[in-house]
Design an enzyme around this catalytic site. Structure first.
Site, PDB file in Angstrom:
ATOM      1  N   ASP A   1       0.862  -1.179   0.000  1.00  0.00           N
ATOM      2  CA  ASP A   1       0.000   0.000   0.000  1.00  0.00           C
ATOM      3  C   ASP A   1       0.901   1.232   0.000  1.00  0.00           C
ATOM      4  O   ASP A   1       2.097   1.150   0.281  1.00  0.00           O
ATOM      5  CB  ASP A   1      -0.923  -0.019   1.215  1.00  0.00           C
TER       6      ASP A   1
ATOM      7  N   CYS B   1      -8.439 -24.978  17.632  1.00  0.00           N
ATOM      8  CA  CYS B   1      -9.665 -25.309  18.352  1.00  0.00           C
ATOM      9  C   CYS B   1      -9.753 -26.782  18.718  1.00  0.00           C
ATOM     10  O   CYS B   1     -10.474 -27.154  19.641  1.00  0.00           O
ATOM     11  CB  CYS B   1     -10.876 -24.897  17.513  1.00  0.00           C
TER      12      CYS B   1
ATOM     13  N   ASP C   1      -3.651   7.539  -3.857  1.00  0.00           N
ATOM     14  CA  ASP C   1      -4.970   8.026  -4.253  1.00  0.00           C
ATOM     15  C   ASP C   1      -5.599   8.782  -3.091  1.00  0.00           C
ATOM     16  O   ASP C   1      -5.027   8.871  -1.999  1.00  0.00           O
ATOM     17  CB  ASP C   1      -5.851   6.860  -4.689  1.00  0.00           C
TER      18      ASP C   1
ATOM     19  N   CYS D   1     -10.321 -26.300  13.443  1.00  0.00           N
ATOM     20  CA  CYS D   1      -8.963 -25.933  13.056  1.00  0.00           C
ATOM     21  C   CYS D   1      -7.982 -26.471  14.103  1.00  0.00           C
ATOM     22  O   CYS D   1      -8.394 -26.875  15.199  1.00  0.00           O
ATOM     23  CB  CYS D   1      -8.835 -24.416  12.912  1.00  0.00           C
TER      24      CYS D   1
END
Length: 489
Positions: free
Chosen positions: A93, A284, A128, A281
C-alpha cells in the site's frame, strides 16, 4: 487485454482465476486472501503464513517502511522478500490509509512508486484520495479528479516488472464509481482496488457496499482483477466474490485477536463469553476457550490470530469450491442469514442480477431454491430474457398440470421460472429443487414470466392453469391471459 489475469470459471460474477505476478515469479489463484503484515508488529510471521496457511500473497505498507528510521534502510538493502522472509508475492500500500486517517502524508505518487519498486514490491500502489462514504458530491468529484490525475501519473512511471494498482474511488455515488472504474480500466495499470469501503463494512452497510462494487464492475472489463480494500471479515467474502471481487486484504485476524475476538463465518464471538470452540482448526482441536484465557496475553493472542486466519482461509477455499460446483449463490444465501445487514446486502446484490447474469454459467448442476430471494437469481432473470426468443401462435396452455390436447401447444409453468416448453423439463435450470411450500415471491416471479411471454406473442392466446397461486401473483397475470384453477376443473 491484460494478459496477467486469466479467468477459468464463473458463477454469477464470481470467478476462479489466475493472477500472474511476474516480479515474484508466482501465479496466485483467485479468489485470494492477502494477510496484512505490519512490518513493525508481526502477529504471525510471513514465513508461517506461507508454510502453515498456504499464503501465496500478502500485503504490507510501503509508507510505514518509507518513514521508518529502523526499517527503511534494511528494506532498501535487503528487499522486501528477505526482510519479511516470504516466498510468495508481496503487494504494498502507498500511504493512502494514513492520508485518510491523519489528513496528510509527505510523499508523492512518483516517490512512493519508485520506493516500492526499489524495495522489491511485486504489486505497487499510487497515492490516491480515499473519499469516505456520504460526503458531498462536490467533494467526491473533486477528490476523484485528483485520484485520476495520480493514476495517469502512475501509468507513466516505469516500474519494470512490478504490477501497479489503480484504486477506484467515488464515495457512495454509483455513477462516480462506474466512471472512475472506466477511467482506471482505460489505463495500462494492472490491479483494481475498490477503495474507501472500510467505513461501510465497519458500519455493516453491506447494501451500500453491494451497490458500490456493482458500479465498479460495470466500469471494468473482465480482464481486470478486482481487489476489495480492507475486507477482513469472512462473513461477507461470498457476497463480494459473487459481485466480482477477486482479492481481499485482511488485518482482522490480528486486530480481532488483539481484542479477544474469535472469528466465525457467521460473525464474531468474544473469547471471554465462550465455553466451547465450534471449529475444527488445529487451534480449536487442541485447546478450549478456558485454556486461551489462562495463557499470558501474547500466547493467547497468537493462538486466537491463528484460529482467525484458519477460518478466513477456510472460507476462501469454501468459496472456490462453490464456484467450481456452480452453487456460489446458495452459499451467498446461506451466509446472508448470519446477520440482518448481510441479508440487506444479499437483496441488494440481487438488484443487480441482470448484471451478474452476463457472466453466469449457462449450465450448472441443480439449482436449490432455498429462500424467497431465490426467485430473483440470475438463472431466473436469464430465462425471462430468453422468453423473447419464442415466436408462438394459436392457443397455448401454460400449466402446472398435465398436457391438454385441446390446445395447439402445452407448456409447463413452474415457480419461480414461469413458463417453458415441456421438452425442456429435464434441462437446467428447470430441474431445480424447489420446496413444496413456496413463498408468494416465487409465484409472483413466475407470473411475470407469463406476462412477458404473452407480451412477446400478441398473436397467440394464452391460458394459465394453476393449482394454488396466491392473489398477489394472479394480479400480475395480464387480463389477456385466461386463468384456470386446476383444483376446480
Amino acid at each position: 487485454m491484460r494478459d496477467h489475469f486469466e479467468v477459468g470459471r464463473y458463477d454469477a460474477a464470481g470467478r476462479l482465476g489466475e493472477l500472474t505476478v511476474p516480479r515474484a515469479g508466482v501465479t496466485v489463484e483467485t479468489p485470494a486472501l492477502l494477510p496484512v503484515v505490519n512490518p513493525h508488529v508481526q502477529t504471525i510471521e510471513p514465513s508461517t503464513l506461507a508454510s502453515e496457511f498456504g499464503a501465496e500473497i500478502l500485503i504490507t505498507n510501503s509508507y510505514i517502511l518509507h518513514q521508518s528510521d529502523d526499517l527503511r534502510e534494511p528494506a532498501e538493502e535487503q528487499g522486501l522478500h528477505e526482510l519479511l522472509d516470504f516466498p510468495g508475492a508481496i503487494m504494498t500500500d502507498s500511504g493512502s490509509f494514513q492520508l485518510a486517517e491523519y489528513g496528510e502524508i509527505d510523499v508523492t505518487t512518483e516517490e512512493i512508486l519508485a520506493f516500492q519498486q526499489e524495495i522489491g514490491s511485486d504489486i505497487g500502489t499510487p497515492v490516491d484520495i480515499p473519499t469516505p462514504p456520504d460526503v458531498a458530491r462536490e467533494r467526491a468529484e473533486s477528490e476523484l479528479a485528483t485520484t485520476q490525475e495520480r493514476l495517469e501519473i502512475a501509468d507513466g512511471v516505469d516500474t519494470g516488472e512490478m504490477l501497479t494498482t489503480a484504486p477506484i474511488q467515488g464515495s457512495t455515488y454509483p455513477d462516480l464509481r462506474e466512471r472512475a472504474a472506466e477511467h482506471a480500466h482505460g489505463t495500462d495499470l494492472d490491479v483494481f482496488p475498490v477503495g474507501a469501503v472500510v467505513p461501510l463494512m465497519n458500519e455493516y452497510r453491506y447494501d451500500d457496499l453491494a451497490d458500490v462494487v456493482a458500479a465498479c464492475k460495470r466500469g471494468l472489463g473482465e480482464d481486470a482483477p478486482v481487489h476489495l480494500f480492507g475486507a477482513g471479515h469472512p462473513m461477507m467474502f461470498a457476497m463480494a466474490v459473487a459481485l466480482g471481487c477477486d482479492l481481499f486484504d485482511s488485518a482482522a485476524y490480528a486486530l480481532y485477536a488483539r481484542d479477544g475476538r474469535y472469528l466465525t463465518v457467521r460473525g464474531t464471538e468474544h473469547l471471554d463469553d465462550m465455553e466451547y470452540f465450534p471449529c475444527s482448526c488445529p487451534v480449536c482441536v487442541e485447546y478450549e476457550p478456558a485454556d486461551l484465557r489462562a495463557m499470558d496475553d501474547q500466547r493467547g493472542e497468537d493462538l486466537l490470530a491463528r484460529h482467525n486466519l484458519h477460518v478466513t482461509y477456510g472460507e476462501i477455499r469454501t468459496i472456490k469450491q462453490a464456484i467450481r460446483d456452480g452453487d456460489l449463490m446458495e452459499l451467498v444465501d446461506s451466509r446472508a442469514r448470519a446477520h440482518p445487514t448481510m441479508l440487506d446486502g444479499y437483496r441488494t446484490l440481487l438488484d443487480h442480477a441482470e448484471q451478474l447474469e452476463t457472466t453466469d454459467r449457462i449450465a450448472k448442476d441443480t439449482v436449490f431454491h432455498t429462500s424467497t430471494e431465490s426467485a430473483r437469481r440470475p438463472e431466473v432473470v436469464r430465462h425471462h430474457q430468453r422468453l423473447d426468443r419464442f415466436d408462438l401462435s394459436g392457443s397455448i396452455l401454460l400449466t402446472e398440470g398435465e398436457r391438454d390436447e385441446g390446445y395447439d401447444e402445452s407448456w409447463q409453468v413452474t415457480p419461480p421460472f414461469g413458463p417453458y416448453p415441456r421438452e425442456m423439463s429435464d434441462a437446467y435450470p428447470f430441474t431445480a429443487e424447489v420446496p413444496e411450500r413456496l413463498a408468494p415471491q416465487a409465484y409472483e416471479t413466475a407470473a411475470d414470466g407469463v406476462a412477458r411471454l404473452a407480451a412477446c406473442n400478441p398473436g397467440a392466446t394464452f391460458t394459465l392453469a394453476h393449482f394454488e397461486w396466491p392473489e398477489s401473483a394472479l394480479a400480475r397475470v395480464p387480463d389477456s391471459v385466461t386463468v384456470r384453477h386446476l383444483g376446480e376443473d
